[in-house]
Motif scaffolding. Structure first.
Motif, PDB file in Angstrom:
ATOM      1  N   HIS A 132       0.655  -1.596  -0.216  1.00 17.03           N
ATOM      2  CA  HIS A 132      -0.332   0.134   0.120  1.00 17.03           C
ATOM      3  C   HIS A 132       1.029   1.277  -0.399  1.00 17.03           C
ATOM      4  N   GLN A 133       2.432   1.660   1.073  1.00 14.67           N
ATOM      5  CA  GLN A 133       2.676   2.426   0.903  1.00 14.67           C
ATOM      6  C   GLN A 133       3.483   3.006  -0.654  1.00 14.67           C
ATOM      7  N   GLU A 134       4.072   1.577  -1.469  1.00 15.96           N
ATOM      8  CA  GLU A 134       4.394   1.782  -2.009  1.00 15.96           C
ATOM      9  C   GLU A 134       3.834   1.504  -3.361  1.00 15.96           C
ATOM     10  N   HIS A 135       2.345   1.657  -3.268  1.00 11.74           N
ATOM     11  CA  HIS A 135       1.388   1.955  -4.395  1.00 11.74           C
ATOM     12  C   HIS A 135       0.793   3.799  -4.436  1.00 11.74           C
ATOM     13  N   VAL A 136       0.902   3.788  -3.155  1.00  7.73           N
ATOM     14  CA  VAL A 136       0.705   5.301  -3.001  1.00  7.73           C
ATOM     15  C   VAL A 136       1.901   6.595  -3.320  1.00  7.73           C
ATOM     16  N   HIS A 137       3.665   5.929  -2.997  1.00 10.61           N
ATOM     17  CA  HIS A 137       4.271   6.642  -3.504  1.00 10.61           C
ATOM     18  C   HIS A 137       4.011   6.007  -5.180  1.00 10.61           C
ATOM     19  N   HIS A 138       4.490   5.805  -5.433  1.00 13.91           N
ATOM     20  CA  HIS A 138       3.861   5.525  -7.229  1.00 13.91           C
ATOM     21  C   HIS A 138       2.972   5.849  -7.564  1.00 13.91           C
ATOM     22  N   GLU A 139       2.302   6.028  -7.262  1.00  6.92           N
ATOM     23  CA  GLU A 139       1.071   7.143  -8.048  1.00  6.92           C
ATOM     24  C   GLU A 139       1.178   9.064  -7.778  1.00  6.92           C
ATOM     25  N   HIS A 140       1.925   9.136  -6.546  1.00  6.37           N
ATOM     26  CA  HIS A 140       2.827  10.174  -6.136  1.00  6.37           C
ATOM     27  C   HIS A 140       3.593  10.218  -7.294  1.00  6.37           C
ATOM     28  N   ASP A 141       4.800   9.546  -7.550  1.00  6.92           N
ATOM     29  CA  ASP A 141       5.833   9.694  -8.912  1.00  6.92           C
ATOM     30  C   ASP A 141       4.951  10.412 -10.240  1.00  6.92           C
ATOM     31  N   GLU A 142       3.849   9.263 -10.550  1.00 10.39           N
ATOM     32  CA  GLU A 142       3.368   9.398 -11.742  1.00 10.39           C
ATOM     33  C   GLU A 142       2.874  10.129 -12.028  1.00 10.39           C
ATOM     34  N   HIS A 143       1.450  11.440 -11.166  1.00 11.80           N
ATOM     35  CA  HIS A 143       1.366  12.601 -10.879  1.00 11.80           C
ATOM     36  C   HIS A 143       1.835  13.648 -10.893  1.00 11.80           C
ATOM     37  N   HIS A 144       3.321  13.521 -10.159  1.00 13.43           N
ATOM     38  CA  HIS A 144       4.317  14.839  -9.617  1.00 13.43           C
ATOM     39  C   HIS A 144       5.557  14.793 -11.148  1.00 13.43           C
ATOM     40  N   GLY A 145       5.687  13.323 -11.398  1.00  6.37           N
ATOM     41  CA  GLY A 145       7.408  13.348 -12.101  1.00  6.37           C
ATOM     42  C   GLY A 145       6.902  13.136 -13.703  1.00  6.37           C
ATOM     43  N   ALA A 146       5.585  12.595 -13.999  1.00 12.65           N
ATOM     44  CA  ALA A 146       5.373  12.644 -14.877  1.00 12.65           C
ATOM     45  C   ALA A 146       5.025  13.645 -16.312  1.00 12.65           C
ATOM     46  N   HIS A 147       5.232  13.781 -17.299  1.00 10.74           N
ATOM     47  CA  HIS A 147       5.365  14.600 -18.555  1.00 10.74           C
ATOM     48  C   HIS A 147       4.848  13.801 -19.978  1.00 10.74           C
ATOM     49  N   ALA A 148       3.415  13.572 -19.041  1.00 13.33           N
ATOM     50  CA  ALA A 148       2.703  13.127 -20.639  1.00 13.33           C
ATOM     51  C   ALA A 148       2.420  14.321 -21.999  1.00 13.33           C
ATOM     52  N   GLU A 149       3.116  13.398 -23.033  1.00 11.56           N
ATOM     53  CA  GLU A 149       2.658  13.768 -24.232  1.00 11.56           C
ATOM     54  C   GLU A 149       1.658  13.299 -25.609  1.00 11.56           C
ATOM     55  N   ILE A 150       1.502  14.766 -26.489  1.00 13.37           N
ATOM     56  CA  ILE A 150       0.650  13.781 -27.561  1.00 13.37           C
ATOM     57  C   ILE A 150       0.802  14.504 -29.065  1.00 13.37           C
ATOM     58  N   ASN A 151       0.942  13.370 -28.830  1.00 14.64           N
ATOM     59  CA  ASN A 151       1.624  13.510 -30.611  1.00 14.64           C
ATOM     60  C   ASN A 151       1.050  12.860 -31.858  1.00 14.64           C
ATOM     61  N   VAL A 152       0.798  13.749 -32.805  1.00 14.79           N
ATOM     62  CA  VAL A 152      -0.085  13.368 -34.038  1.00 14.79           C
ATOM     63  C   VAL A 152      -0.233  13.588 -35.152  1.00 14.79           C
ATOM     64  N   SER A 153      -0.284  12.539 -36.247  1.00 14.97           N
ATOM     65  CA  SER A 153       0.524  12.462 -37.401  1.00 14.97           C
ATOM     66  C   SER A 153      -0.468  12.876 -38.614  1.00 14.97           C
ATOM     67  N   TYR A 154      -0.912  13.441 -39.281  1.00 13.15           N
ATOM     68  CA  TYR A 154      -1.894  13.947 -40.622  1.00 13.15           C
ATOM     69  C   TYR A 154      -1.587  13.755 -41.679  1.00 13.15           C
TER      70      TYR A 154
END
Length: 215
Positions: free
Chosen positions: A141-163
């Protein structure tokens, strides 16, 4: 369809030959600039290919894996909107038809639902491992909470679109109006580069100056 070789060569040529201001260069070196997107347009033969790269924040309002119902709905809505060319760009003329579109937003995709598997090994076995399982559960549970915190504050997703567009009268295409600003209000600026078989150029577009001149 424009060959990958031509598109790659065009992008490299633009990067090497198009002068940019110090401010634009600093923005491009930054990993994520909210409100800013990049666009590359290439014309070859009767085809126009467009690539768009944007921080997810500028499109959906967040940049981590969608987890809440609101975030998942925003993710799905954005993918649907980006699938229709009229929500992104409109050409001045040329009778251009969209032939293919690819939307890549994997960093936002929600996690698949987990399936639970029941295992019955008998009451004695369950009692024997009760304390151990409880400790492992707390640790997980502690690892999961920490992992979710990292996902929300450390990840920087991008959107790539090609036409890829096929234009029956390509010679009549003199410009492209970016309706992307109207579709996604979080976009404030688009750094655009374009290249044809004869010339190339670059421009910074905004909601009040959204026309990319190609001639």
């Amino acid at each position: 369809m424009i060959s990958n070789t031509f598109f790659t060569r065009s992008l490299l040529l633009l990067t090497l030959t198009t002068p940019v201001s110090a401010d634009v260069a600093a923005q491009e070196q930054s990993a994520h600039v909210h409100g800013l997107a990049e666009l590359m347009l290439a014309i070859e033969g009767e085809h126009i290919q467009i690539e768009i790269l944007s921080p997810a924040e500028s499109i959906v309002g967040f940049e981590h894996q969608a987890s809440t119902p609101e975030e998942i709905a925003a993710y799905m809505h954005a993918k649907e909107q980006l699938s229709f060319a009229e929500n992104v760009v409109q050409f001045s003329d040329g009778d251009c038809q969209l032939e293919s579109v690819t939307v890549n937003a994997q960093g936002l995709a929600p996690k698949p639902e987990k399936q639970t598997h029941k295992h019955d090994h008998g009451n004695a076995h369950a009692h024997e491992h009760h304390h151990h399982a409880h400790g492992e559960k707390e640790k997980h549970h502690q690892e999961h909470v920490h992992h979710e915190h990292d996902e929300h504050h450390g990840a920087h997703a991008e959107i790539n679109v090609s036409y890829d567009f096929h234009c029956h009268a390509i010679e009549k295409v003199s410009g492209a109006s970016l309706t992307l600003f109207e579709t996604f209000k979080g976009l404030e600026k688009i750094s655009a580069m374009w290249v044809t078989e004869q010339k190339q150029g670059a421009a910074t577009l905004t909601p009040t100056n959204s026309m990319l001149n190609l001639r």
